[in-house]
Design a protein around this motif. Structure first.
Motif, short mmCIF file in Angstrom:
data_model
loop_
_atom_site.label_atom_id
_atom_site.label_comp_id
_atom_site.label_asym_id
_atom_site.label_seq_id
_atom_site.Cartn_x
_atom_site.Cartn_y
_atom_site.Cartn_z
N ALA A 88 0.83 -1.46 -0.11
CA ALA A 88 -0.02 0.07 0.20
C ALA A 88 0.79 1.17 0.02
CB ALA A 88 -0.88 0.04 1.17
N GLY A 89 2.03 1.11 0.74
CA GLY A 89 2.83 2.37 0.72
C GLY A 89 3.74 2.76 -0.63
N GLY A 90 3.97 1.31 -1.28
CA GLY A 90 4.43 1.77 -2.82
C GLY A 90 3.31 2.36 -3.73
N LEU A 95 1.21 6.81 -6.62
CA LEU A 95 0.05 7.93 -6.81
C LEU A 95 0.63 9.17 -6.60
CD1 LEU A 95 -3.22 5.85 -5.24
CD2 LEU A 95 -2.59 6.33 -7.78
N GLY A 96 1.16 9.43 -5.49
CA GLY A 96 1.80 10.79 -5.21
C GLY A 96 2.68 11.30 -6.51
N ILE A 101 3.12 14.49 -11.45
CA ILE A 101 3.32 14.84 -12.65
C ILE A 101 2.25 15.72 -13.33
CG2 ILE A 101 3.30 13.60 -14.80
CD1 ILE A 101 5.11 11.34 -13.67
N LYS A 102 1.13 15.30 -12.78
CA LYS A 102 -0.29 16.11 -13.28
C LYS A 102 -0.15 17.46 -13.03
CE LYS A 102 -5.08 16.15 -13.53
NZ LYS A 102 -6.16 15.07 -13.85
#
Length: 123
Positions: A88-90, A95-96, A101-102
């Motif tokens: 989950a941390g990965g 996602l971060g 990038i977005k």
């Protein structure tokens, strides 16, 4: 009393009710303990191991206690919990990174839009 009177003070095995401020008046757990306070000289004659290590005799802690074994099995699942937490941390890290990038693309688009607007207005 043990030091001043040079004698053993023993509190027999019993349960200490544990509570939490978020749950007033509710018993959240029971800590079972037994306490023995004795003079230093006598303590030196009665060595004790850490946990269930040797010498395991005063008090004797049964390593095959069924109650303790049942809870050890639950703790054995902790490795699975750690693996899930790592995964989950990965995922959250990825996602971060995608969010950064977005944001960079949005900022670049805003800058390009501002430049285009300035070119059109200046003509």
């Amino acid at each position: 009393a043990a030091r001043t009177q040079n004698r053993l003070v023993e509190l027999t095995k019993g349960g200490l009710h544990m509570s939490h401020p978020a749950f007033p008046g509710e018993v959240r757990g029971v800590l079972e303990c037994e306490v023995m306070i004795l003079p230093r000289e006598e303590a030196g004659m009665r060595p004790a191991g850490v946990g269930r290590e040797e010498p395991n005799q005063d008090p004797f802690l049964d390593p095959d206690d069924p109650h303790l074994k049942a809870h050890r099995n639950r703790l054995g699942n902790l490795a699975i919990v750690k693996a899930l937490k790592s995964a989950a941390g990965g995922l959250l890290g990825a996602l971060g990174f995608m969010a950064m990038i977005k944001l960079a693309m949005m900022a670049g688009g805003a800058i390009m839009g501002f430049i285009a607007t300035m070119v059109v207005v200046s003509k």
